[in-house]
Design a protein around this motif. Structure first.
Motif, PDB file in Angstrom:
ATOM      1  N   GLY A  65       0.866  -0.954  -0.136  1.00 34.51           N
ATOM      2  CA  GLY A  65      -0.011   0.299   0.181  1.00 34.51           C
ATOM      3  C   GLY A  65       0.847   1.254   0.014  1.00 34.51           C
ATOM      4  N   ARG A  66       2.535   0.731   0.301  1.00 37.19           N
ATOM      5  CA  ARG A  66       3.413   2.307   0.122  1.00 37.19           C
ATOM      6  C   ARG A  66       4.223   2.687  -1.131  1.00 37.19           C
ATOM      7  N   PHE A  67       4.488   0.867  -1.239  1.00 34.67           N
ATOM      8  CA  PHE A  67       5.616   0.804  -2.454  1.00 34.67           C
ATOM      9  C   PHE A  67       5.047   0.200  -3.758  1.00 34.67           C
ATOM     10  N   THR A  68       5.952   0.883  -4.883  1.00 38.60           N
ATOM     11  CA  THR A  68       4.885   0.760  -6.090  1.00 38.60           C
ATOM     12  C   THR A  68       5.857   0.617  -6.801  1.00 38.60           C
ATOM     13  N   ILE A  69       6.227  -1.319  -7.451  1.00 37.91           N
ATOM     14  CA  ILE A  69       7.591  -1.632  -8.350  1.00 37.91           C
ATOM     15  C   ILE A  69       7.254  -1.429  -9.359  1.00 37.91           C
ATOM     16  N   SER A  70       8.038  -0.967 -10.946  1.00 39.26           N
ATOM     17  CA  SER A  70       7.697  -0.891 -11.885  1.00 39.26           C
ATOM     18  C   SER A  70       8.992  -0.699 -13.168  1.00 39.26           C
ATOM     19  N   LEU A  71       8.142  -1.563 -13.511  1.00 36.60           N
ATOM     20  CA  LEU A  71       9.195  -1.683 -15.058  1.00 36.60           C
ATOM     21  C   LEU A  71       9.821  -1.221 -16.021  1.00 36.60           C
ATOM     22  N   ASP A  72      10.329  -0.495 -16.912  1.00 39.44           N
ATOM     23  CA  ASP A  72       9.895   0.471 -17.777  1.00 39.44           C
ATOM     24  C   ASP A  72      10.727  -0.005 -19.012  1.00 39.44           C
ATOM     25  N   ASN A  73      10.120  -1.073 -20.284  1.00 40.61           N
ATOM     26  CA  ASN A  73      10.639  -1.694 -21.164  1.00 40.61           C
ATOM     27  C   ASN A  73      11.424  -0.555 -21.909  1.00 40.61           C
ATOM     28  N   ALA A  74      11.423   0.800 -22.513  1.00 44.14           N
ATOM     29  CA  ALA A  74      12.090   1.408 -22.780  1.00 44.14           C
ATOM     30  C   ALA A  74      12.942   1.433 -22.556  1.00 44.14           C
ATOM     31  N   LYS A  75      13.435   2.697 -20.971  1.00 40.66           N
ATOM     32  CA  LYS A  75      14.904   1.983 -20.345  1.00 40.66           C
ATOM     33  C   LYS A  75      15.190   1.217 -19.838  1.00 40.66           C
ATOM     34  N   ASN A  76      14.437  -0.018 -20.052  1.00 39.92           N
ATOM     35  CA  ASN A  76      15.476  -1.236 -19.507  1.00 39.92           C
ATOM     36  C   ASN A  76      15.586  -0.443 -17.866  1.00 39.92           C
TER      37      ASN A  76
END
Length: 120
Positions: A65-76
Motif C-alpha cells: 500500500g505504500r511502495f510500487t514496483i514498475s518496469l520501464d521497458n523503454a529505459k530498461n
C-alpha cells in the motif's frame, strides 16, 4: 558482463517519498525474477517487492500500500516508488535480477545498493 546500478536513494523525513531506479547493462529486464531487496543494520536482507516467476508482483507486508514496483521497458529500468516512508524503512536497497530455476527464481545479479534513510 551484467551490471545493475541503483540510484535515487537519500534522506527524507517520515511521510515523504523517494523513487529508486535500477539500470541494467548487459541484461534486459524480462518481467520475471527481478525485484528490490533491503537490508537494515543488524537485520537480514528481506524482499521488498518482486516480479515472481509468473510475472506477478509480490510486496512484502511492511510495504504493502505504500511502495510500487514498475518496469520501464523503454529505459530498461526497474523502479521502486516509495511513499509514506517510515523510519523503519531505513536500509540499503538493492535491485536483483535472475532467471527461473524450477519453481523458483535464482537471483544471479545484484546491484551494490543505495542508502535510504528516513528520519522521524
Amino acid at each position: 558482463q551484467v551490471q545493475l546500478a541503483e540510484s535515487g536513494g537519500g534522506s527524507v523525513q517520515a511521510g515523504g517519498s523517494l523513487r529508486l531506479s535500477c539500470a541494467a547493462s548487459g541484461y534486459v529486464f524480462s518481467g520475471f525474477c527481478m525485484g528490490w531487496y533491503r537490508q537494515a543494520p543488524g537485520k537480514n536482507r528481506e524482499a521488498v517487492a518482486v516480479f515472481n516467476i509468473f510475472g506477478s508482483i509480490w510486496y512484502g507486508e511492511p510495504v504493502k500500500g505504500r511502495f510500487t514496483i514498475s518496469l520501464d521497458n523503454a529505459k530498461n529500468t526497474l523502479d521502486l516508488q516509495m511513499d509514506n516512508l517510515k523510519p523503519e524503512d531505513t536500509a540499503i536497497y538493492s535491485c536483483a535480477a535472475g532467471h527461473r530455476r524450477g519453481d523458483a527464481c535464482e537471483y544471479r545479479y545484484w546491484g551494490q545498493g543505495t542508502q535510504v534513510t528516513v528520519s522521524s
